[in-house]
Design a protein around this motif. Structure first.
Motif, PDB file in Angstrom:
ATOM      1  N   THR A  75       0.827  -1.207   0.000  1.00 31.23           N
ATOM      2  CA  THR A  75       0.000   0.000   0.000  1.00 31.23           C
ATOM      3  C   THR A  75       0.861   1.258   0.000  1.00 31.23           C
ATOM      4  N   ASN A  76       0.213   2.415  -0.050  1.00 31.67           N
ATOM      5  CA  ASN A  76       0.889   3.695  -0.222  1.00 31.67           C
ATOM      6  C   ASN A  76       1.877   3.984   0.899  1.00 31.67           C
ATOM      7  N   TYR A  77       3.086   4.331   0.504  1.00 33.74           N
ATOM      8  CA  TYR A  77       4.173   4.545   1.459  1.00 33.74           C
ATOM      9  C   TYR A  77       3.901   5.710   2.412  1.00 33.74           C
ATOM     10  N   ALA A  78       3.396   6.825   1.879  1.00 30.28           N
ATOM     11  CA  ALA A  78       3.229   8.015   2.708  1.00 30.28           C
ATOM     12  C   ALA A  78       2.132   7.822   3.750  1.00 30.28           C
ATOM     13  N   ALA A  79       1.019   7.241   3.332  1.00 36.02           N
ATOM     14  CA  ALA A  79      -0.084   7.006   4.266  1.00 36.02           C
ATOM     15  C   ALA A  79       0.339   6.059   5.380  1.00 36.02           C
ATOM     16  N   GLU A  80       1.071   5.017   5.025  1.00 37.47           N
ATOM     17  CA  GLU A  80       1.492   4.046   6.038  1.00 37.47           C
ATOM     18  C   GLU A  80       2.576   4.624   6.940  1.00 37.47           C
ATOM     19  N   ALA A  81       3.407   5.491   6.402  1.00 38.03           N
ATOM     20  CA  ALA A  81       4.418   6.142   7.236  1.00 38.03           C
ATOM     21  C   ALA A  81       3.764   7.055   8.270  1.00 38.03           C
ATOM     22  N   GLU A  82       2.739   7.778   7.843  1.00 38.38           N
ATOM     23  CA  GLU A  82       2.012   8.636   8.785  1.00 38.38           C
ATOM     24  C   GLU A  82       1.347   7.797   9.874  1.00 38.38           C
ATOM     25  N   ARG A  83       0.798   6.651   9.469  1.00 39.46           N
ATOM     26  CA  ARG A  83       0.182   5.752  10.453  1.00 39.46           C
ATOM     27  C   ARG A  83       1.230   5.254  11.453  1.00 39.46           C
ATOM     28  N   ALA A  84       2.407   4.936  10.960  1.00 37.04           N
ATOM     29  CA  ALA A  84       3.466   4.438  11.838  1.00 37.04           C
ATOM     30  C   ALA A  84       3.910   5.508  12.826  1.00 37.04           C
ATOM     31  N   VAL A  85       4.123   6.726  12.340  1.00 41.86           N
ATOM     32  CA  VAL A  85       4.553   7.814  13.221  1.00 41.86           C
ATOM     33  C   VAL A  85       3.508   8.055  14.305  1.00 41.86           C
ATOM     34  N   ALA A  86       2.234   8.065  13.922  1.00 37.23           N
ATOM     35  CA  ALA A  86       1.162   8.278  14.908  1.00 37.23           C
ATOM     36  C   ALA A  86       1.144   7.163  15.950  1.00 37.23           C
ATOM     37  N   ALA A  87       1.354   5.935  15.516  1.00 35.41           N
ATOM     38  CA  ALA A  87       1.354   4.800  16.446  1.00 35.41           C
ATOM     39  C   ALA A  87       2.483   4.927  17.460  1.00 35.41           C
ATOM     40  N   PHE A  88       3.662   5.301  16.999  1.00 35.06           N
ATOM     41  CA  PHE A  88       4.797   5.449  17.914  1.00 35.06           C
ATOM     42  C   PHE A  88       4.580   6.611  18.881  1.00 35.06           C
ATOM     43  N   GLU A  89       4.043   7.702  18.378  1.00 35.83           N
ATOM     44  CA  GLU A  89       3.799   8.847  19.261  1.00 35.83           C
ATOM     45  C   GLU A  89       2.768   8.495  20.329  1.00 35.83           C
ATOM     46  N   ASP A  90       1.773   7.677  19.966  1.00 33.98           N
ATOM     47  CA  ASP A  90       0.796   7.217  20.958  1.00 33.98           C
ATOM     48  C   ASP A  90       1.449   6.335  22.012  1.00 33.98           C
ATOM     49  N   MET A  91       2.553   5.691  21.629  1.00 24.25           N
ATOM     50  CA  MET A  91       3.288   4.841  22.570  1.00 24.25           C
ATOM     51  C   MET A  91       4.316   5.639  23.371  1.00 24.25           C
ATOM     52  N   GLY A  92       4.358   6.960  23.147  1.00 23.89           N
ATOM     53  CA  GLY A  92       5.303   7.808  23.877  1.00 23.89           C
ATOM     54  C   GLY A  92       6.702   7.791  23.298  1.00 23.89           C
ATOM     55  N   VAL A  93       6.835   7.375  22.040  1.00 21.72           N
ATOM     56  CA  VAL A  93       8.149   7.295  21.391  1.00 21.72           C
ATOM     57  C   VAL A  93       8.336   8.521  20.509  1.00 21.72           C
ATOM     58  N   ASN A  94       9.444   9.261  20.700  1.00 15.25           N
ATOM     59  CA  ASN A  94       9.668  10.461  19.898  1.00 15.25           C
ATOM     60  C   ASN A  94      10.949  10.399  19.065  1.00 15.25           C
ATOM     61  N   LYS A  95      11.552   9.230  18.968  1.00 15.97           N
ATOM     62  CA  LYS A  95      12.724   9.037  18.103  1.00 15.97           C
ATOM     63  C   LYS A  95      12.369   7.913  17.133  1.00 15.97           C
ATOM     64  N   ILE A  96      12.244   8.228  15.840  1.00 19.55           N
ATOM     65  CA  ILE A  96      11.654   7.292  14.878  1.00 19.55           C
ATOM     66  C   ILE A  96      12.577   7.098  13.680  1.00 19.55           C
ATOM     67  N   VAL A  97      12.786   5.823  13.343  1.00 21.94           N
ATOM     68  CA  VAL A  97      13.632   5.438  12.210  1.00 21.94           C
ATOM     69  C   VAL A  97      12.783   4.672  11.204  1.00 21.94           C
ATOM     70  N   ALA A  98      12.878   5.056   9.930  1.00 19.12           N
ATOM     71  CA  ALA A  98      12.241   4.306   8.846  1.00 19.12           C
ATOM     72  C   ALA A  98      13.318   3.534   8.098  1.00 19.12           C
ATOM     73  N   ILE A  99      13.138   2.216   7.992  1.00 22.82           N
ATOM     74  CA  ILE A  99      14.009   1.411   7.136  1.00 22.82           C
ATOM     75  C   ILE A  99      13.290   1.299   5.804  1.00 22.82           C
ATOM     76  N   SER A 100      13.844   1.930   4.798  1.00 29.45           N
ATOM     77  CA  SER A 100      13.100   2.164   3.556  1.00 29.45           C
ATOM     78  C   SER A 100      13.727   1.449   2.367  1.00 29.45           C
ATOM     79  N   HIS A 101      12.871   0.777   1.592  1.00 29.56           N
ATOM     80  CA  HIS A 101      13.296   0.272   0.286  1.00 29.56           C
ATOM     81  C   HIS A 101      12.471   0.977  -0.790  1.00 29.56           C
ATOM     82  N   LEU A 102      12.492   2.321  -0.703  1.00 26.48           N
ATOM     83  CA  LEU A 102      11.802   3.160  -1.682  1.00 26.48           C
ATOM     84  C   LEU A 102      12.763   3.697  -2.725  1.00 26.48           C
TER      85      LEU A 102
END
Length: 698
Positions: free
Chosen positions: A203-230
């Motif tokens: 599925t779309n990379y940008a939409a899923e990246a936004e979902r991932a960032v929101a999920a981590f922020e809800d978990m109290g995580v503010n340091k985020i790494v994307a491992i990307s094969h884009l």
């Protein structure tokens, strides 16, 4: 009186200490508050190893050396372990995995080539076996394998703080020195077109990246790494790392793959797609084929914002192979060596030379050759099986590395001829752009150039006595059994290797097409394409000839060409353009919104070293004086793609508030501690001095 003097002395001493403390202590406290909360993280990274198993033994050593100095360093793999050499053909990733499991990888994402066997296996049996045997977890927020008949049972579509090995997550949290790091993966949507994902949903990379960032922020995580094969700067119609950094807030680091980009230092993106300032995102990528291990240091403030970054690539070829890894490799290597000697079923009817001007009157880098015709015929025929509209094939002469002896052709010979394992690609070009490309191809003729193009499906004449840039006299494309003039305004589909397609050897026209999303990866490997053509299409009888595809007029007048009967205008009917990415919901490829192909290579640069080449001949692999580092420094040693320590600068983000490539500072705490201790000693000394003076006067 003595009591009064002692009281005055004590009061004076206290005042001195209080004054000194008022100067030193607040400063020291500020340093602890501000710098004591900073957090430094080291990330090692690798990508696009493509079944280059043997260098992984050296990679093990490099990883161990970094961890000896930085025990808490993380290690990420950005995908494309599968496909490229006989190690994959024989072991479907298991040879690679045996050595990867020695590295204590923290997480891996999927590359598009991880899905190459989906059709032949009716699912991902080999990929599942790879996942099952891995002593590390996998992350991909936009790939859902849950419906796959083999790998589906290993999928957990969650963001977890308790990641297990051999399991696929959307994302995971890793704790380092008491700090939580959010890690998620992304895979290019091009996989749907270039590979065989089967039941896997992408599925779309940008939409899923936004979902991932929101999920981590809800978990109290503010340091985020994307491992990307884009891909660092790949097709904007399906997204890339530069676009991801601009479009999605909250990603601190992007560990990239797919475009095989050699980022000798990190790229820092500090503005969004509209040019507005944003928190910085650091992008890294470590080229290809296990030649480099990337090392990145980042410093975060208390809010999780990157304040400093420094990174470099470690040349793994300069490391000694790990003894245990070498021992593990031995069994796999012996079997691969045996297969290399196996016959393909094709037989060369005569020696197919790969001439150079050092020992011949002609050169693969300056003239049409029989072997060049054979290779480009293979490219064109096999590409047409997927895309019948393709009409022309082009192969840079510098990428053809060896001759073929008369007699049975072995697998090893095929790989020696095309040793770089490049992906064939298709490029949309106008007739005018094709002319510009051909002008560049012959600019140095009759001298050699690694970028000189062998061709199929067309022929052209040029005059090497004319000024470079104005040499091409005629160019025609094959239409059935006839050749017709190429129309400057018509669009043609041209197949070439992905090094050339991205601007390798300084081809600015190809680079521009790549930047505009007019390049499509076919998801194949060139040497396999070549082998299959000789066996399947030629039925094993290999006997190419010189056909006059490339003619140097040497000042003579060109022979008149007769237009095909019934075509008085001597023009081919205009074929409809075939879009590279047929999905109408994808973004307009002409509206990339970023610095696509950040390696524009406007100025020719000399590439003094090319360690990807398999022999001493490689030094002459291209015309170094005229070579321009291509976008993403893509592979194909034929052209001076730089690997062995030469600098390929991909991005200079001078607007960034971060000093890209600067060393991480030490925190101020220790310095101020020493200052405080010195001040206290000074105060004590002052007290003793006053006390002695008072005593002397008494």
């Amino acid at each position: 009186m003595k009591g009064k003097r002692r009281f005055k002395f004590s009061l004076s001493s206290a005042a001195i200490i209080a004054i000194l403390s008022s100067i030193v202590l607040p400063t020291s406290t500020y340093a602890a508050d501000e710098n004591g909360e900073d957090f430094s993280l080291t990330i090692m990274h690798m990508n696009d190893t493509h079944a280059r198993v043997e260098p992984l033994a050296n990679m093990v050593t490099a990883v161990k050396e970094v961890r000896a100095d930085k025990p808490n360093a993380l290690l990420f793999n950005a995908g494309d372990v599968f496909s490229g050499t006989l190690y994959f053909n024989q072991f479907q990733g298991q040879a690679d995995l045996a050595l990867l499991n020695m590295m204590d990888i923290d997480a891996m994402t999927f590359g598009n080539h991880e899905f190459d066997l989906g059709s032949s296996e009716n699912g991902h049996a080999s990929l599942n076996k790879f996942i099952e045997g891995a002593n590390f977890p996998f992350v991909s927020a936009n790939v859902d394998l849950s419906a796959d008949p083999f790998a589906g049972g290993r999928v957990s579509n969650t963001f977890t703080e308790d990641a297990l090995d051999s399991t696929v997550y959307d994302g995971m949290v890793k704790e380092v020195n008491g700090e939580k790091i959010g890690i998620f993966g992304l895979t290019t949507e091009e996989t749907l077109m270039t590979s065989s994902p089967g039941a896997a949903k992408i599925t779309n990379y940008a939409a899923e990246a936004e979902r991932a960032v929101a999920a981590f922020e809800d978990m109290g995580v503010n340091k985020i790494v994307a491992i990307s094969h884009l891909g660092y700067d790949s097709n904007p119609s399906v997204g890339n790392d530069l676009m991801l950094a601009e479009q999605v807030d909250g990603i601190d680091v992007i560990v990239g793959g797919h475009s095989h980009t050699q980022l000798n230092e990190p790229t820092v993106v500090a503005t969004d797609e509209n040019g507005a300032a944003k928190d910085p995102t650091v992008i890294v990528q470590a080229y290809q084929y296990a030649q480099y291990l990337g090392e990145l240091d980042v410093l975060f403030n208390e809010q999780g914002v990157v304040t400093e970054s420094a990174g470099h690539l470690i040349d793994v070829t300069q490391k000694q192979a790990d003894p245990e890894a070498l021992n593990t490799l031995t069994a796999y290597k012996s079997e691969v060596d045996q297969v290399s000697n196996q016959e393909t079923g094709a037989v060369a009817q005569k020696p197919l030379t790969n001439p150079r001007l050092t020992d011949s009157d002609v050169s693969v880098r300056a003239n049409e050759t029989e072997l060049g015709n054979l290779i480009t015929d293979a490219m064109l025929a096999k590409t047409k099986e997927k895309m019948p509209e393709v009409s022309i094939a082009m192969q840079n002469g510098g990428g053809i590395r060896a001759a073929i002896d008369q007699g049975p052709i072995t697998v090893g010979e095929v790989i020696t001829v095309l040793p770089f394992g490049n992906d064939p690609a298709v490029v949309q070009l106008t007739g005018d752009e094709i002319k510009q490309i051909l002008e560049y191809s012959v600019r140095m003729a009759p001298e050699e150039s690694g970028g000189f193009l062998q061709v199929s499906g067309m022929k052209f004449a040029y005059d090497s006595t004319k000024e470079a840039g104005s040499r091409v006299v005629s160019m025609q494309v094959k239409n059935g059994e006839e050749y017709v003039d190429i129309n400057p305004d018509q669009t043609y589909l041209v197949t070439t290797n992905n090094f050339t397609a991205k601007g390798g050897d300084g081809y600015e026209v190809f680079a521009q097409a790549y930047a505009e999303g007019r390049v499509q990866d076919l998801g194949e490997i060139d040497w396999e394409q070549f082998r299959d053509y000789m066996v399947e299409d030629l039925k094993g009888v290999v006997d190419p000839v010189i056909e006059g595809r490339i003619t140097d007029l040497l000042g003579a007048d060109p022979e008149p060409t007769e237009p095909p009967a019934g075509d008085p205008n001597d023009e081919t009917p205009e074929d409809p353009e075939v879009p590279v990415t047929p999905d109408p919901n994808k973004p307009d490829p002409d509206d990339d919104g970023n610095d696509q192909d950040d390696n524009p290579g406007d100025k020719p640069q000399e590439d003094p070293k090319d360690d990807t080449q398999p022999s001493d001949e490689d030094k002459n692999n291209q015309d170094d004086k005229d070579s321009t580092p291509p976008p993403s420094s893509q592979n194909n040693g034929g052209n001076g793609s730089s690997t062995g320590g030469s600098v390929v600068k991909v991005s200079d983000d001078n607007t960034s508030p971060i000093s890209s490539g600067s060393k991480l500072p030490h925190t101020a705490t220790n310095m101020y501690t020493y200052m405080l201790a010195g001040a206290v000693l000074l105060a004590v000394g002052a007290v003793l001095f006053i006390f002695k003076r008072k005593k002397a006067k008494a």
